[in-house]
Structures are given as structure tokens and as C-alpha cells.
Design a protein around this motif. Structure first.
Motif, mmCIF file in Angstrom:
data_model
loop_
_atom_site.group_PDB
_atom_site.id
_atom_site.type_symbol
_atom_site.label_atom_id
_atom_site.label_comp_id
_atom_site.label_asym_id
_atom_site.label_seq_id
_atom_site.Cartn_x
_atom_site.Cartn_y
_atom_site.Cartn_z
ATOM 1 N N HIS A 16 6.684 5.906 8.215
ATOM 2 C CA HIS A 16 5.370 5.322 8.544
ATOM 3 C C HIS A 16 5.386 3.811 8.322
ATOM 4 N N LEU A 17 5.951 3.391 7.199
ATOM 5 C CA LEU A 17 6.043 1.958 6.916
ATOM 6 C C LEU A 17 6.905 1.254 7.976
ATOM 7 N N ALA A 18 8.028 1.861 8.313
ATOM 8 C CA ALA A 18 8.930 1.229 9.287
ATOM 9 C C ALA A 18 8.264 1.092 10.648
ATOM 10 N N ARG A 19 7.503 2.107 11.012
ATOM 11 C CA ARG A 19 6.821 2.054 12.316
ATOM 12 C C ARG A 19 5.786 0.930 12.332
ATOM 13 N N GLU A 20 5.025 0.819 11.235
ATOM 14 C CA GLU A 20 4.027 -0.251 11.171
ATOM 15 C C GLU A 20 4.706 -1.616 11.201
ATOM 16 N N ALA A 21 5.779 -1.765 10.416
ATOM 17 C CA ALA A 21 6.460 -3.066 10.349
ATOM 18 C C ALA A 21 7.057 -3.444 11.700
ATOM 19 N N ALA A 22 7.736 -2.494 12.338
ATOM 20 C CA ALA A 22 8.374 -2.794 13.622
ATOM 21 C C ALA A 22 7.316 -3.187 14.651
ATOM 22 N N ALA A 23 6.192 -2.461 14.663
ATOM 23 C CA ALA A 23 5.140 -2.768 15.638
ATOM 24 C C ALA A 23 4.588 -4.174 15.402
ATOM 25 N N PRO A 40 0.810 -1.229 0.000
ATOM 26 C CA PRO A 40 0.000 0.000 0.000
ATOM 27 C C PRO A 40 0.839 1.273 0.000
ATOM 28 N N TYR A 41 2.116 1.168 0.366
ATOM 29 C CA TYR A 41 2.990 2.344 0.425
ATOM 30 C C TYR A 41 3.711 2.608 -0.896
ATOM 31 N N VAL A 42 3.671 1.643 -1.831
ATOM 32 C CA VAL A 42 4.491 1.744 -3.046
ATOM 33 C C VAL A 42 4.255 3.038 -3.821
ATOM 34 N N PRO A 43 2.995 3.517 -3.974
ATOM 35 C CA PRO A 43 2.798 4.766 -4.721
ATOM 36 C C PRO A 43 3.506 5.968 -4.091
ATOM 37 N N GLU A 44 3.792 5.903 -2.808
ATOM 38 C CA GLU A 44 4.573 6.967 -2.167
ATOM 39 C C GLU A 44 6.073 6.657 -2.184
ATOM 40 N N LEU A 45 6.404 5.364 -2.066
ATOM 41 C CA LEU A 45 7.827 5.003 -1.945
ATOM 42 C C LEU A 45 8.591 5.268 -3.236
ATOM 43 N N LEU A 46 7.978 4.953 -4.398
ATOM 44 C CA LEU A 46 8.748 5.046 -5.650
ATOM 45 C C LEU A 46 9.120 6.488 -6.006
ATOM 46 N N PRO A 47 8.184 7.458 -5.943
ATOM 47 C CA PRO A 47 8.609 8.844 -6.206
ATOM 48 C C PRO A 47 9.634 9.337 -5.183
ATOM 49 N N ALA A 48 9.498 8.898 -3.940
ATOM 50 C CA ALA A 48 10.472 9.310 -2.917
ATOM 51 C C ALA A 48 11.860 8.759 -3.253
ATOM 52 N N LEU A 49 11.913 7.502 -3.713
ATOM 53 C CA LEU A 49 13.205 6.916 -4.097
ATOM 54 C C LEU A 49 13.808 7.661 -5.288
ATOM 55 N N ASP A 50 12.972 8.040 -6.254
ATOM 56 C CA ASP A 50 13.466 8.799 -7.411
ATOM 57 C C ASP A 50 14.076 10.122 -6.969
ATOM 58 N N ALA A 51 13.387 10.806 -6.062
ATOM 59 C CA ALA A 51 13.886 12.111 -5.600
ATOM 60 C C ALA A 51 15.220 11.939 -4.871
ATOM 61 N N ILE A 52 15.345 10.884 -4.078
ATOM 62 C CA ILE A 52 16.599 10.646 -3.340
ATOM 63 C C ILE A 52 17.749 10.425 -4.309
ATOM 64 N N GLN A 53 17.512 9.585 -5.339
ATOM 65 C CA GLN A 53 18.662 9.248 -6.196
ATOM 66 C C GLN A 53 19.035 10.380 -7.147
ATOM 67 N N ARG A 54 18.143 11.365 -7.306
ATOM 68 C CA ARG A 54 18.563 12.543 -8.081
ATOM 69 C C ARG A 54 19.571 13.379 -7.286
ATOM 70 N N VAL A 55 19.427 13.403 -5.958
ATOM 71 C CA VAL A 55 20.335 14.175 -5.107
ATOM 72 C C VAL A 55 21.573 13.356 -4.718
ATOM 73 N N ALA A 56 21.343 12.093 -4.431
ATOM 74 C CA ALA A 56 22.421 11.206 -3.967
ATOM 75 C C ALA A 56 22.397 9.949 -4.841
ATOM 76 N N PRO A 57 23.037 9.996 -6.017
ATOM 77 C CA PRO A 57 22.927 8.889 -6.976
ATOM 78 C C PRO A 57 23.481 7.569 -6.416
ATOM 79 N N PHE A 58 22.903 6.462 -6.907
ATOM 80 C CA PHE A 58 23.459 5.145 -6.605
ATOM 81 C C PHE A 58 24.883 5.080 -7.139
ATOM 82 N N ARG A 59 25.743 4.406 -6.364
ATOM 83 C CA ARG A 59 27.120 4.218 -6.798
ATOM 84 C C ARG A 59 27.668 2.918 -6.231
ATOM 85 N N HIS A 60 28.669 2.359 -6.950
ATOM 86 C CA HIS A 60 29.375 1.189 -6.432
ATOM 87 C C HIS A 60 30.369 1.662 -5.390
ATOM 88 N N MET A 61 30.366 1.032 -4.224
ATOM 89 C CA MET A 61 31.363 1.371 -3.202
ATOM 90 C C MET A 61 32.364 0.225 -3.090
#
Ligand code: MD6
Ligand code: FE
Length: 218
Positions: free
Chosen positions: A103-110, A33-54
Motif C-alpha cells: 500500500h505504501l509503495a503504491r501511494e509513493a509510486a503514484a 502513517p504506515y509505521v505502526p503497521e511496518l514495524l510489526p511486519a518487519l519483526d515478523a519477517i526477521q524472525r523467519v528470515a534473519p538479517f545477515r551479512h552477505m
């Protein structure tokens, strides 16, 4: 032939938590149920902090690409594993933790019996077919009892879940898009890993598996 109707919470109900230990659970589909919020949030994160091999302290490039969000991010290089407040690639703070992640983490942990934990770190892994994660323990956090919440999106994976030492054959746990794994307490230092991702195309994420893990690091 008689039709059996299964009561909620039987072994055959795919939404039933699967116990991997006394304090370790797979919560099938909890993130859906969280996926419609998670995917745009992930896109926004990787525009600022791109995935990289460490690179690991031993000098090996990881097959998985990483980034982070939240106050602290996990990094590895020739000097070791650690948490940093800034992205070493840009010198900027890691992007803030999206509310949907918390929100997802709180629900899962509980649901796994851990109430009132707040996470200050989120490590995001991007797997392509063939990428894997060798068996390891997560032990760079201050409190090694606080639960980790791990969310799987995109291509399926086989998660390996072993014991407190490297010996013995780990259990193989299939994880699909939307599954969440939570573990903590006495299970927090169990060895775990991910077998090489099989070829495939996920309808939302293409030829990728994204896994993100929320923790309390400091
Ligand atoms: C992964 N996950 O599923 C790798 N670590 O891609 C982890 O290494 C992990 O899922 C700690 C807790 C949960 C995890
Ligand atoms: Fe891990």
C-alpha cells in the motif's frame, strides 16, 4: 514583525517532494502513517528470515545486514548478485510481502508519477552506526525503467545520489525516519549510496537504520 504564512507546496514546506531528477523524488515523511503497521511486519519477517551479512562477488563482507520479503529476494555471494525465490540460509521461500508495504509503495509510486506498478521483491537493509553502502547502480532487475520505492526508518542517513556514471560528485540528501525515495524511468540507473551512519539512538528502532526497497524484479 509580520508573520509570513507559507502556502502549501513552497520550498519551505517540509512535506514537499524534493526532485532529485526528472523521475526521482524524495517524499518526506510519507511512510509515517504506515509505521505502526511496518514495524510489526518487519519483526515478523526477521524472525523467519534473519538479517545477515552477505559477501560481495569480490569477497568483501557488506557492512549492512540484509534480508528480503516477497516472491523474490536479492542476494549476493562469491558467485555474484541475483534474485532467488528461496532464502539461501534456510532453504525456505522468503516471507510474503506485507500488505502495508504494498500500500505504501503504491501511494509513493503514484505521487512520483508512476501508476500501476506492482512489486514482487523487497530488499531490507539494516545499518548500525558506521555501516555504509558504497556507490552502486541497481541493475539486477528485468525492467530497468520500473520505479524503485525506498523507505527509511530509524537513525538518519546521508543518501548520495549521483549521475549515470561513477564520475562527478554525488548530491548529498539527508533522509530521516519516515522518508520515502522513489526513482525510475531515465533516473533508474543513477549511482547512489549511503555515507556511514552516525552514532545515535532512535526512539523506536534504537541504534539502527532500516531501509527497505521495493522493486519489480522479474
Ligand atoms: C539505502 N538504498 O538507502 C540504500 N537502491 O539504505 C539503495 O541502495 C537504493 O534507496 C535503489 C533505490 C533506492 C534505494
Ligand atoms: Fe541501491
Amino acid at each position: 514583525m509580520q508573520r509570513m504564512s507559507l502556502p502549501q507546496g513552497t520550498l519551505f514546506d517540509s512535506d514537499t517532494p524534493l526532485a532529485l531528477g526528472s523521475h526521482a523524488f524524495v517524499l518526506p515523511g510519507l511512510a509515517l502513517p504506515y509505521v505502526p503497521e511496518l514495524l510489526p511486519a518487519l519483526d515478523a519477517i526477521q524472525r523467519v528470515a534473519p538479517f545477515r551479512h552477505m559477501v560481495t562477488p569480490g569477497g568483501f563482507e557488506m557492512s549492512v545486514q540484509l534480508t528480503n520479503c516477497g516472491a523474490l529476494g536479492w542476494v549476493t555471494d562469491r558467485h555474484g548478485y541475483r534474485y532467488t525465490a528461496h532464502d539461501p540460509a534456510t532453504g525456505q521461500p522468503w516471507p510474503p510481502m506485507p500488505p502495508s508495504f504494498l500500500h505504501l509503495a503504491r501511494e509513493a509510486a503514484a505521487r512520483a508519477g508512476f501508476d500501476d506498478f506492482t512489486q514482487d521483491a523487497c530488499l531490507i537493509n539494516c545499518y548500525e552506526p558506521g555501516s555504509r553502502m558504497s556507490l552502486h547502480q541497481d541493475r539486477n532487475e528485468q525492467d530497468l525503467f520500473a520505479p524503485v520505492v525506498s523507505v527509511s526508518l530509524g537513525l538518519p542517513a546521508i543518501f548520495q545520489f549521483g549521475g549515470l556514471t561513477r564520475s562527478g560528485r554525488p548530491a548529498r540528501v539527508p533522509l530521516v525516519h519516515g522518508d520515502v525515495v522513489v526513482w525510475g524511468g531515465p533516473d533508474r540507473l543513477r549511482y547512489h549510496g549511503v555515507l556511514p551512519i552516525e552514532d545515535g539512538l532512535h526512539p523506536l528502532l534504537g541504534a539502527r537504520r532500516i531501509n527497505f526497497t521495493l522493486r519489480r524484479a522479474a
